[in-house]
Scaffold this motif. Structure first.
Motif, short mmCIF file in Angstrom:
data_model
loop_
_atom_site.label_atom_id
_atom_site.label_comp_id
_atom_site.label_asym_id
_atom_site.label_seq_id
_atom_site.Cartn_x
_atom_site.Cartn_y
_atom_site.Cartn_z
N PHE A 12 -3.32 -4.44 -45.46
CA PHE A 12 -4.08 -5.66 -45.15
C PHE A 12 -3.82 -5.98 -43.70
O PHE A 12 -2.67 -6.04 -43.25
CB PHE A 12 -3.70 -6.82 -46.09
CG PHE A 12 -2.25 -7.20 -46.07
CD1 PHE A 12 -1.82 -8.37 -45.44
CD2 PHE A 12 -1.30 -6.41 -46.70
CE1 PHE A 12 -0.49 -8.73 -45.44
CE2 PHE A 12 0.05 -6.78 -46.71
CZ PHE A 12 0.45 -7.93 -46.07
N GLY A 13 -4.90 -6.12 -42.94
CA GLY A 13 -4.76 -6.25 -41.49
C GLY A 13 -4.14 -4.96 -40.96
O GLY A 13 -4.59 -3.86 -41.27
N GLY A 138 -5.60 -10.25 -53.67
CA GLY A 138 -6.23 -9.35 -52.71
C GLY A 138 -7.26 -8.48 -53.42
O GLY A 138 -6.99 -7.95 -54.49
N ILE A 139 -8.44 -8.36 -52.85
CA ILE A 139 -9.49 -7.51 -53.42
C ILE A 139 -9.51 -6.19 -52.66
O ILE A 139 -9.62 -6.18 -51.43
CB ILE A 139 -10.88 -8.18 -53.33
CG1 ILE A 139 -10.84 -9.57 -53.99
CG2 ILE A 139 -11.94 -7.30 -53.98
CD1 ILE A 139 -10.51 -9.56 -55.46
N ALA A 140 -9.36 -5.08 -53.39
CA ALA A 140 -9.26 -3.77 -52.75
C ALA A 140 -10.03 -2.72 -53.54
O ALA A 140 -10.42 -2.95 -54.69
CB ALA A 140 -7.78 -3.36 -52.64
N LYS A 141 -10.24 -1.57 -52.92
CA LYS A 141 -10.81 -0.41 -53.59
C LYS A 141 -9.90 0.78 -53.35
O LYS A 141 -9.26 0.88 -52.32
CB LYS A 141 -12.22 -0.11 -53.06
CG LYS A 141 -13.26 -1.13 -53.47
CD LYS A 141 -14.69 -0.62 -53.30
CE LYS A 141 -15.02 -0.29 -51.86
NZ LYS A 141 -16.42 0.17 -51.70
N PHE A 142 -9.85 1.68 -54.34
CA PHE A 142 -9.07 2.90 -54.18
C PHE A 142 -9.61 3.96 -55.12
O PHE A 142 -10.39 3.68 -56.04
CB PHE A 142 -7.58 2.64 -54.45
CG PHE A 142 -7.24 2.43 -55.92
CD1 PHE A 142 -6.57 3.41 -56.64
CD2 PHE A 142 -7.58 1.24 -56.56
CE1 PHE A 142 -6.26 3.21 -57.98
CE2 PHE A 142 -7.26 1.03 -57.90
CZ PHE A 142 -6.60 2.02 -58.61
N VAL A 143 -9.22 5.20 -54.87
CA VAL A 143 -9.68 6.33 -55.69
C VAL A 143 -8.50 6.88 -56.49
O VAL A 143 -7.42 7.12 -55.94
CB VAL A 143 -10.29 7.44 -54.82
CG1 VAL A 143 -10.60 8.68 -55.66
CG2 VAL A 143 -11.56 6.94 -54.13
N MET A 144 -8.71 7.05 -57.80
CA MET A 144 -7.69 7.63 -58.67
C MET A 144 -8.37 8.50 -59.71
O MET A 144 -9.32 8.08 -60.36
CB MET A 144 -6.86 6.53 -59.34
CG MET A 144 -5.77 7.04 -60.28
SD MET A 144 -4.69 5.73 -60.93
CE MET A 144 -5.84 4.82 -61.97
N ARG A 145 -7.88 9.75 -59.84
CA ARG A 145 -8.40 10.68 -60.84
C ARG A 145 -9.91 10.86 -60.74
O ARG A 145 -10.64 10.83 -61.74
CB ARG A 145 -8.01 10.22 -62.24
CG ARG A 145 -6.51 10.21 -62.48
CD ARG A 145 -6.15 9.51 -63.76
NE ARG A 145 -4.72 9.48 -63.99
CZ ARG A 145 -4.12 8.71 -64.88
NH1 ARG A 145 -4.84 7.87 -65.62
NH2 ARG A 145 -2.81 8.74 -65.05
N GLY A 146 -10.38 11.01 -59.50
CA GLY A 146 -11.79 11.30 -59.29
C GLY A 146 -12.73 10.14 -59.50
O GLY A 146 -13.94 10.34 -59.65
N LYS A 147 -12.21 8.91 -59.50
CA LYS A 147 -13.07 7.74 -59.69
C LYS A 147 -12.62 6.63 -58.75
O LYS A 147 -11.43 6.44 -58.54
CB LYS A 147 -12.98 7.26 -61.15
CG LYS A 147 -13.73 5.97 -61.44
CD LYS A 147 -13.67 5.63 -62.91
CE LYS A 147 -14.14 4.23 -63.24
NZ LYS A 147 -15.34 3.76 -62.59
N GLU A 148 -13.61 5.93 -58.16
CA GLU A 148 -13.28 4.80 -57.30
C GLU A 148 -13.19 3.53 -58.13
O GLU A 148 -14.04 3.28 -58.99
CB GLU A 148 -14.31 4.61 -56.19
CG GLU A 148 -13.92 3.50 -55.21
CD GLU A 148 -14.82 3.46 -53.98
OE1 GLU A 148 -14.29 3.54 -52.86
OE2 GLU A 148 -16.05 3.34 -54.15
#
Length: 304
Positions: A12-13, A138-148
């Motif tokens: 963040f930042g 906090g609102i976030a995005k990430f990729v795990m096991r081939g899925k966002e």
């Protein structure tokens, strides 16, 4: 200690906090295998090549997307990893929102986030405490096991909790899915009594008070059958309340709920009174023992 199912960085930042992700929940599950009815023959599934009929090892299987007319585009696991090299290791927070603004329907599954090492524990604690103080997530995005995934990161006591979330377009429109929803708002005596019933049945949220009774019944069933016994449950299926009986049903429900609440309060008072009496008795006994001990000590001194 459990093994992290994902590890990376909360950013963040210009701040990066190394964390590991761990499952925060586990469902009640009773394992059942499949058998052919009337036999003890297990049913098993195999990954079979539909053309040759031969079983295919897992490491020889790739994914393919149907693009129509029986044509598939084959995608290798490495290609999926290559298109998201940063996102697969980063929980990038792009905004902070008030927790009360998030509709619970968006929440999917809970995970604990733990600091990856003692050296960076202070930055972990800083984010946790700042979120707690502001009641923000906090609102976030990430990729795990081939899925966002879309996710919220929030503070819960000493730990950071990540909730995976549904994207807005993954939540179905109730009008399209259900149809026939009542448009007319409830009014009058029925609404007033329904509110009274809700108030009479209201209480504190105590998650430990709720048990998975169905799973317990399944365990009892398995245990009884193993012992050659039979288990019979005779619960009646509920019936819809006739609109003409609604007022009477509400009135009876309110009276029953109020009686139950009064009985609960009475039991609580009795329990509190018993504890108070027990404490006073224990205190008197302790005081009496100390007084007796002092008198004995004085007698011993005089005798000496």
């Amino acid at each position: 200690m459990a093994r992290a199912i994902w590890s990376g960085y909360i950013t963040f930042g210009l701040v990066s906090v190394p964390v590991g992700m761990y499952s925060a929940t586990q469902e009640h599950e009773i394992d059942f295998h499949q058998f052919q009815k009337g036999t003890s023959d297990r049913i098993r599934y195999k990954r079979v090549n539909e053309r040759t009929g031969r079983e295919v090892p897992y490491d020889k299987i790739v994914k393919g997307h149907d693009v129509g007319s029986g044509e598939y585009v084959i995608v290798e696991p490495e290609e999926l990893e290559d298109i998201a090299p940063g996102k697969s290791r980063t929980l990038e927070i792009d905004t902070f929102v008030d927790l009360d603004e998030i509709d619970p329907m968006h929440f999917q599954k809970s995970y604990y986030l733990g600091p990856e090492d003692a050296e960076n524990a202070s930055s972990y604690a800083l984010l946790r405490d700042a979120l707690a103080k502001t009641n923000r997530a906090g609102i976030a995005k990430f990729v795990m096991r081939g899925k966002e995934y879309l996710a919220t990161i929030r503070a819960d006591g000493k730990v950071l909790v990540l909730e995976t979330m549904f994207f807005a377009d993954e939540i179905r429109d109730p009008d399209e899915e259900l149809g026939g929803l009542p448009r007319k708002s409830a009014t009058g005596k029925q609404l007033s009594m329904a509110v009274d019933l809700i108030e009479a049945m209201s209480g504190e949220w105590k998650p430990a008070a709720y048990k998975d009774t169905y799973t317990e019944r399944v365990k009892e069933l398995v245990k009884a059958k193993h012992a050659g016994k039979e288990v019979v449950y005779s619960e009646e299926e509920p019936q819809a309340t006739n609109p003409s009986d609604l007022i009477a049903a509400l009135r009876a429900s309110v009276e029953s709920a109020r009686k139950a609440r009064t009985a609960t309060k009475t039991r609580a008072k009795k329990t509190t009174a018993k504890k108070s009496t027990a404490k006073k008795t224990a205190a008197k006994k302790t005081t009496a023992k100390k007084t007796t001990a002092k008198k004995t000590a004085k007698k011993q001194k005089r005798a000496a």
